[in-house]
Design an enzyme around this catalytic site. Structure first.
Site, PDB file in Angstrom:
ATOM      1  N   SER A 162      -0.748   1.369 -21.425  1.00 12.08           N
ATOM      2  CA  SER A 162       0.075   2.421 -22.044  1.00 12.08           C
ATOM      3  C   SER A 162       0.712   2.021 -23.371  1.00 12.08           C
ATOM      4  CB  SER A 162       1.158   2.893 -21.084  1.00 12.08           C
ATOM      5  OG  SER A 162       2.149   1.907 -20.923  1.00 12.08           O
ATOM      6  N   LYS A 186       8.090   0.888 -22.608  1.00 10.58           N
ATOM      7  CA  LYS A 186       7.769   1.965 -23.553  1.00 10.58           C
ATOM      8  C   LYS A 186       8.621   1.804 -24.808  1.00 10.58           C
ATOM      9  CE  LYS A 186       5.443   4.043 -20.215  1.00 10.58           C
ATOM     10  NZ  LYS A 186       4.056   3.757 -20.060  1.00 10.58           N
TER      11      LYS A 186
END
Length: 178
Positions: A42, A85
């Site tokens: 990701s 993230k």
């Protein structure tokens, strides 16, 4: 007899030093600095699976999070799992995604760190968020393959473990994260 006292004294000094070292290591590990392992794609191309990172656990408690910070936080749907993230927006900001472009406060983001060659989805009809007090909006750099705030919304600051700031493995990519 004097020699026996000296041996006992040295023994207790070593025991005390070992205990102090263990306590300091635990304080550093659980309150100041930790390491984490990247699992998944990701955050590609910035981070790859099996990258090892150092995470500063206290700096964001003192200063506000900044745009672009890479944070480790508890998955809002599973507290036992952590995600990594990038912070895209902070409290008071608005986020909108239109035609695969991310807008923060109506301004398109200049994102030279993303992997969006296949486009990305907004995970449903909602593509507009208002970031509330004590929240941040996070996205993975590999937008087509990231479970992030598009799916679960802004995250609470108190779910953040810390800011990833240094990659120490693989050795060929050792250095500060930007």
């Amino acid at each position: 007899m004097n020699n026996t006292k000296k041996v006992k004294s040295e023994f207790f000094e070593w025991i005390i030093m070992i205990i102090v070292a263990i306590v300091l290591a635990l304080i550093i590990r659980y309150f100041i600095l930790s390491s984490t392992l990247v699992n998944g794609s990701s955050m590609e191309p910035t981070l790859k699976t099996n990258d090892r990172l150092l995470v500063n656990r206290i700096s964001f408690m003192i200063d506000d999070l900044e745009y672009g910070d890479i944070v480790e936080f508890h998955n809002p749907n599973n507290e036992k799992e952590d995600f990594i993230k990038r912070v895209i927006a902070t409290e008071g900001d608005t986020v909108e995604i239109k035609n695969n472009i991310v807008y923060v406060n109506n301004q398109p983001l200049n994102e030279n760190y993303t992997s969006t060659e296949n486009g990305f989805t907004t995970f449903g009809a909602e593509s507009y968020w208002e970031i509330e007090k004590d929240e941040v909006f996070v996205l993975g750099d590999n937008r087509p393959n990231s479970n992030d705030s598009r799916a679960f919304g802004p995250i609470k600051k108190d779910s953040i473990v810390g800011i990833a700031f240094f990659r120490f493995y693989p050795f060929s990519k050792i250095g500060l994260l930007k």
